[in-house]
Design an enzyme around this catalytic site. Structure first.
Site, mmCIF file in Angstrom:
data_model
loop_
_atom_site.group_PDB
_atom_site.id
_atom_site.type_symbol
_atom_site.label_atom_id
_atom_site.label_comp_id
_atom_site.label_asym_id
_atom_site.label_seq_id
_atom_site.Cartn_x
_atom_site.Cartn_y
_atom_site.Cartn_z
ATOM 1 N N GLU A 126 10.825 1.332 6.309
ATOM 2 C CA GLU A 126 11.352 1.094 4.950
ATOM 3 C C GLU A 126 12.856 1.282 4.816
ATOM 4 O OE1 GLU A 126 8.989 3.586 2.376
ATOM 5 O OE2 GLU A 126 7.198 2.370 2.703
ATOM 6 N N ASP A 129 -3.705 -3.070 1.731
ATOM 7 C CA ASP A 129 -4.597 -2.836 0.594
ATOM 8 C C ASP A 129 -4.240 -3.850 -0.479
ATOM 9 O OD1 ASP A 129 -2.265 -1.564 -0.445
ATOM 10 O OD2 ASP A 129 -3.114 0.439 -0.223
ATOM 11 N N HIS A 157 0.965 -4.007 1.093
ATOM 12 C CA HIS A 157 0.383 -3.382 -0.109
ATOM 13 C C HIS A 157 0.513 -4.414 -1.233
ATOM 14 C CE1 HIS A 157 0.040 0.518 1.785
ATOM 15 N NE2 HIS A 157 1.313 0.479 2.138
ATOM 16 N N ASN A 200 8.843 -1.230 10.442
ATOM 17 C CA ASN A 200 7.752 -1.369 9.468
ATOM 18 C C ASN A 200 8.315 -1.336 8.048
ATOM 19 O OD1 ASN A 200 4.751 -1.265 9.136
ATOM 20 N ND2 ASN A 200 5.144 0.706 8.144
ATOM 21 N N GLU A 216 -0.665 -1.734 6.807
ATOM 22 C CA GLU A 216 -1.137 -0.823 5.751
ATOM 23 C C GLU A 216 -1.834 -1.600 4.648
ATOM 24 O OE1 GLU A 216 2.050 1.768 4.392
ATOM 25 O OE2 GLU A 216 2.856 1.979 6.420
#
Ligand code: XIL
Length: 299
Positions: free
Chosen positions: A127, A237, A206, A169, A235
């Site tokens: 990030e 979702d 996400h 990432n 990750e």
């Protein structure tokens, strides 16, 4: 195939999950995680505040609980994460400049030495880009220590464990048209041109109403792969767990030969960091959601 991991393995990929150490004693959680997934990411336990709570004093207790459970059950491990503005221990938050730079290097060396030869992919840097239209780096103590902090982290990581794939990432980098995606693309292109060691890019994925899935995600994965790096969905979702969106994400990975696999960010909805979004593949009672069937059919 009857499980996500076995289905993904048919194309040489993995299907992974984020694991929380303190949930492994929950038998429903543990049995679903063990049955369905063949890659594991520690949700919090390998982060900086967990592994180096005091400067120079490393603690791998919870990280090792997850690592050992994963390996004993035949799963590979993604390491997450070595250099990040968030979840820094207090001592690191108060550092800056060359002292912070050295602490970052020491942290990478300390954690990677503990897991040397044991981690399939490391999220070396997490990030580092700002949201919005600027395409700039995110402001942080790490960025203020010198914008070369990212390449220093990767060079340090390569030397510490040459066997791990080294990943960058980030989130909100799935949509090819977004400035943040393009900024990350320019960085990876530059690293490849200059020989900075980077092997993979992780797309957190996400997805929610503020940053929805867009079908140009496949273009994004293809464009990064064309730079000569592997890609991974790290990750995943999806707010509301739309079965069609889950299937679309899986199909995007399957369409790109350099897409290594997919990791979902938790087991049941109640295990999610965004549990109110019911974004995962299993209900709280452990039963499979429609999204689960959509993913299994897509694989
Ligand atoms: C989240 C965890 O799921 C939460 O339990 C924790 O409180 C905060 O971090 N991007 C990342 C992950 O790279 O490490 C974050 O995980 C979610 C966003």
């Amino acid at each position: 195939e009857s499980t996500l991991g076995a289905a993904a393995a048919q194309s040489g990929r993995y299907f992974g999950v984020a694991i929380a150490a303190n949930r492994l004693s929950d038998s429903t959680y543990q049995s679903i995680a063990n049955r369905e997934f063949n890659s594991v990411t520690a949700e919090n336990e390998m982060k900086i505040d967990a592994t180096e709570p005091q400067r120079g004093q490393f603690n791998f207790q919870n990280a090792d609980r997850i690592y050992n459970w994963a390996v004993q059950n035949g799963k590979e491990v993604r390491g997450h994460t070595l250099a990040w503005h968030s979840q820094q221990p207090g001592w690191m938050q108060s550092l800056s400049g060359s002292a912070l730079r050295q602490a970052m290097i020491d942290h990478i060396n300390g954690v990677m030495a503990h897991y040397k030869g044991k981690i399939a992919q490391w999220d070396v840097v997490n990030e580092a880009f700002a949201d919005g239209s600027s395409g700039a780096r995110r402001d942080s103590n790490l960025e203020r220590s010198g914008s070369d902090w990212i390449e220093v982290a990767f060079r340090t990581a390569r030397a510490a464990d040459p066997s791990a794939k080294l990943c960058y990432n980030d989130y909100n980098v799935e949509n090819w048209t977004w400035a943040k995606t393009q900024a990350m693309y320019r960085m990876v292109k530059d690293f490849k041109q200059r020989g900075v060691p980077i092997d993979c890019v992780g797309f957190q994925s996400h997805f929610n109403s503020g940053s929805p899935y867009n079908s140009n995600f496949r273009t994004t994965l293809q464009e990064f792969a064309a730079l000569g790096v592997d890609v991974a969905i790290t990750e995943l979702d999806i707010q509301g767990a739309s079965p069609t969106t889950y299937a679309a994400v899986v199909n995007d990975c399957l369409a790109v030969s350099r897409c290594l696999g997919v990791t979902v960010w938790g087991v049941r909805d109640m295990d999610s960091w965004r549990s109110g979004d019911t974004p995962l593949l299993f209900n709280n009672d452990g039963s499979k959601k429609q999204a689960y069937n959509a993913v299994l059919n897509a694989l």
